[in-house]
Design a protein around this motif. Structure first.
Motif, PDB file in Angstrom:
ATOM      1  N   MET A  92       0.864  -1.174   0.000  1.00  0.00           N
ATOM      2  CA  MET A  92       0.000   0.000   0.000  1.00  0.00           C
ATOM      3  C   MET A  92       0.901   1.223   0.000  1.00  0.00           C
ATOM      4  O   MET A  92       2.069   1.150   0.372  1.00  0.00           O
ATOM      5  N   LEU A  93       0.367   2.340  -0.454  1.00  0.00           N
ATOM      6  CA  LEU A  93       1.091   3.609  -0.478  1.00  0.00           C
ATOM      7  C   LEU A  93       0.571   4.476   0.650  1.00  0.00           C
ATOM      8  O   LEU A  93      -0.638   4.647   0.808  1.00  0.00           O
ATOM      9  N   LEU A  94       1.510   5.038   1.427  1.00  0.00           N
ATOM     10  CA  LEU A  94       1.157   5.957   2.510  1.00  0.00           C
ATOM     11  C   LEU A  94       1.756   7.325   2.206  1.00  0.00           C
ATOM     12  O   LEU A  94       2.972   7.477   2.121  1.00  0.00           O
ATOM     13  N   LEU A  95       0.875   8.318   2.044  1.00  0.00           N
ATOM     14  CA  LEU A  95       1.249   9.708   1.785  1.00  0.00           C
ATOM     15  C   LEU A  95       1.219  10.445   3.121  1.00  0.00           C
ATOM     16  O   LEU A  95       0.147  10.671   3.673  1.00  0.00           O
ATOM     17  N   VAL A  96       2.384  10.803   3.637  1.00  0.00           N
ATOM     18  CA  VAL A  96       2.465  11.406   4.965  1.00  0.00           C
ATOM     19  C   VAL A  96       2.559  12.929   4.862  1.00  0.00           C
ATOM     20  O   VAL A  96       3.551  13.467   4.351  1.00  0.00           O
ATOM     21  N   ASP A  97       1.522  13.599   5.304  1.00  0.00           N
ATOM     22  CA  ASP A  97       1.527  15.048   5.563  1.00  0.00           C
ATOM     23  C   ASP A  97       1.989  15.915   4.389  1.00  0.00           C
ATOM     24  O   ASP A  97       2.676  16.921   4.587  1.00  0.00           O
ATOM     25  N   LEU A  98       1.606  15.558   3.198  1.00  0.00           N
ATOM     26  CA  LEU A  98       1.908  16.375   2.021  1.00  0.00           C
ATOM     27  C   LEU A  98       0.839  17.481   1.962  1.00  0.00           C
ATOM     28  O   LEU A  98      -0.117  17.430   1.195  1.00  0.00           O
ATOM     29  N   GLN A  99       1.024  18.481   2.819  1.00  0.00           N
ATOM     30  CA  GLN A  99      -0.017  19.465   3.090  1.00  0.00           C
ATOM     31  C   GLN A  99       0.290  20.836   2.497  1.00  0.00           C
ATOM     32  O   GLN A  99       1.449  21.212   2.299  1.00  0.00           O
ATOM     33  N   VAL A 100      -0.784  21.559   2.259  1.00  0.00           N
ATOM     34  CA  VAL A 100      -0.746  22.843   1.575  1.00  0.00           C
ATOM     35  C   VAL A 100       0.247  23.828   2.194  1.00  0.00           C
ATOM     36  O   VAL A 100       1.064  24.414   1.486  1.00  0.00           O
ATOM     37  N   LYS A 101       0.200  24.018   3.504  1.00  0.00           N
ATOM     38  CA  LYS A 101       1.061  25.035   4.125  1.00  0.00           C
ATOM     39  C   LYS A 101       2.501  24.573   4.307  1.00  0.00           C
ATOM     40  O   LYS A 101       3.392  25.404   4.462  1.00  0.00           O
ATOM     41  N   LEU A 102       2.742  23.270   4.284  1.00  0.00           N
ATOM     42  CA  LEU A 102       4.110  22.767   4.365  1.00  0.00           C
ATOM     43  C   LEU A 102       4.821  22.873   3.019  1.00  0.00           C
ATOM     44  O   LEU A 102       6.023  23.111   2.958  1.00  0.00           O
ATOM     45  N   HIS A 103       4.086  22.677   1.967  1.00  0.00           N
ATOM     46  CA  HIS A 103       4.665  22.551   0.620  1.00  0.00           C
ATOM     47  C   HIS A 103       5.634  23.673   0.250  1.00  0.00           C
ATOM     48  O   HIS A 103       6.749  23.380  -0.209  1.00  0.00           O
ATOM     49  N   PRO A 104       5.298  24.955   0.441  1.00  0.00           N
ATOM     50  CA  PRO A 104       6.234  26.005   0.019  1.00  0.00           C
ATOM     51  C   PRO A 104       7.570  26.002   0.764  1.00  0.00           C
ATOM     52  O   PRO A 104       8.562  26.512   0.252  1.00  0.00           O
ATOM     53  N   ALA A 105       7.610  25.403   1.944  1.00  0.00           N
ATOM     54  CA  ALA A 105       8.837  25.411   2.752  1.00  0.00           C
ATOM     55  C   ALA A 105       9.765  24.234   2.445  1.00  0.00           C
ATOM     56  O   ALA A 105      10.903  24.207   2.903  1.00  0.00           O
ATOM     57  N   ILE A 106       9.299  23.281   1.664  1.00  0.00           N
ATOM     58  CA  ILE A 106      10.066  22.058   1.414  1.00  0.00           C
ATOM     59  C   ILE A 106      11.097  22.293   0.319  1.00  0.00           C
ATOM     60  O   ILE A 106      10.770  22.781  -0.772  1.00  0.00           O
ATOM     61  N   ALA A 107      12.346  21.932   0.598  1.00  0.00           N
ATOM     62  CA  ALA A 107      13.402  22.026  -0.412  1.00  0.00           C
ATOM     63  C   ALA A 107      13.025  21.129  -1.590  1.00  0.00           C
ATOM     64  O   ALA A 107      12.642  19.977  -1.392  1.00  0.00           O
ATOM     65  N   GLU A 108      13.090  21.680  -2.777  1.00  0.00           N
ATOM     66  CA  GLU A 108      12.712  20.948  -3.996  1.00  0.00           C
ATOM     67  C   GLU A 108      11.285  20.415  -3.911  1.00  0.00           C
ATOM     68  O   GLU A 108      10.971  19.344  -4.429  1.00  0.00           O
ATOM     69  N   GLY A 109      10.417  21.181  -3.261  1.00  0.00           N
ATOM     70  CA  GLY A 109       9.028  20.769  -3.064  1.00  0.00           C
ATOM     71  C   GLY A 109       8.298  20.368  -4.332  1.00  0.00           C
ATOM     72  O   GLY A 109       7.635  19.329  -4.352  1.00  0.00           O
ATOM     73  N   PRO A 110       8.404  21.147  -5.424  1.00  0.00           N
ATOM     74  CA  PRO A 110       7.707  20.736  -6.645  1.00  0.00           C
ATOM     75  C   PRO A 110       8.161  19.370  -7.177  1.00  0.00           C
ATOM     76  O   PRO A 110       7.348  18.578  -7.635  1.00  0.00           O
ATOM     77  N   ALA A 111       9.445  19.074  -7.073  1.00  0.00           N
ATOM     78  CA  ALA A 111       9.955  17.778  -7.546  1.00  0.00           C
ATOM     79  C   ALA A 111       9.464  16.644  -6.645  1.00  0.00           C
ATOM     80  O   ALA A 111       9.082  15.571  -7.138  1.00  0.00           O
ATOM     81  N   VAL A 112       9.461  16.871  -5.341  1.00  0.00           N
ATOM     82  CA  VAL A 112       8.977  15.857  -4.402  1.00  0.00           C
ATOM     83  C   VAL A 112       7.490  15.600  -4.642  1.00  0.00           C
ATOM     84  O   VAL A 112       7.051  14.444  -4.707  1.00  0.00           O
TER      85      VAL A 112
END
Length: 178
Positions: free
Chosen positions: A10-30
């Motif tokens: 099964m695939l588990l998507l952990v906390d890929l959330q709207v307000k976290l996304h802009p702060a993630i290094a290479e967020g668009p690629a991830v």
């Protein structure tokens, strides 16, 4: 060393959330890799579950992923395994948990360690995990590997789920990985 089997995964998507996304290094690629994983899961009929950490503060799961998830579990604990109902939401036949998400060194790491403690096999997808600091992501992956998780990439997951180029889903798979 095992090969990932779509029948027990099964695939588990952990906390890929709207307000976290802009702060993630290479967020668009991830995010692109997490989306690809979710689409591959759909293609191979692999269940998808997502978590949201404190959604009232961090916002919901990114909508493009929410559309591909079979369910979303809210939590306040960093380790999703500590959230009420989480372990019960994992299909019992799914012993192999393909893990991705934000932040690699906090919720993804602690959830991966919790899943290993709960007797599940963890497949941590390097290119579909992010953190604000790339060094934090790498440290989390190293720690997960030491704990017994397999470190894989999105394409490794895709081709292990496919098993054979004679699979009728081969062409759609190629379209997703190219």
């Amino acid at each position: 060393m095992r090969v990932l089997d779509r029948r027990t995964a099964m695939l588990l998507l952990v906390d890929l959330q709207v307000k976290l996304h802009p702060a993630i290094a290479e967020g668009p690629a991830v995010l692109a890799e997490a989306l690809r994983l979710a689409r591959l899961a759909q293609l191979f009929e692999v269940p998808v579950l997502a978590t949201e950490h404190c959604p009232q503060a961090i916002g919901p799961l990114l909508p493009e992923l929410a559309a591909l998830s079979g369910g979303i579990i809210g939590k306040t604990s960093f380790d999703a395994c500590r959230a009420p109902g989480f372990l019960g939401a994992l299909p019992p036949e799914c012993s192999d948990i393909v893990l991705c998400g934000y932040e690699a060194h906090v919720c993804v790491l602690q959830t991966g360690l919790g899943l290993l403690r709960a007797g599940r096999r963890v497949w941590a997808v390097r290119d579909a995990m992010g953190a604000r600091n790339p060094a934090s992501r790498e440290a989390a992956l190293a720690r997960l590997a030491r704990a017994g998780a397999e470190i894989v990439t999105t394409e490794m997951v895709a081709f292990e789920w496919a098993e054979d180029a004679a699979d009728p889903r081969w062409r759609p798979l190629l379209a997703l990985v190219k």
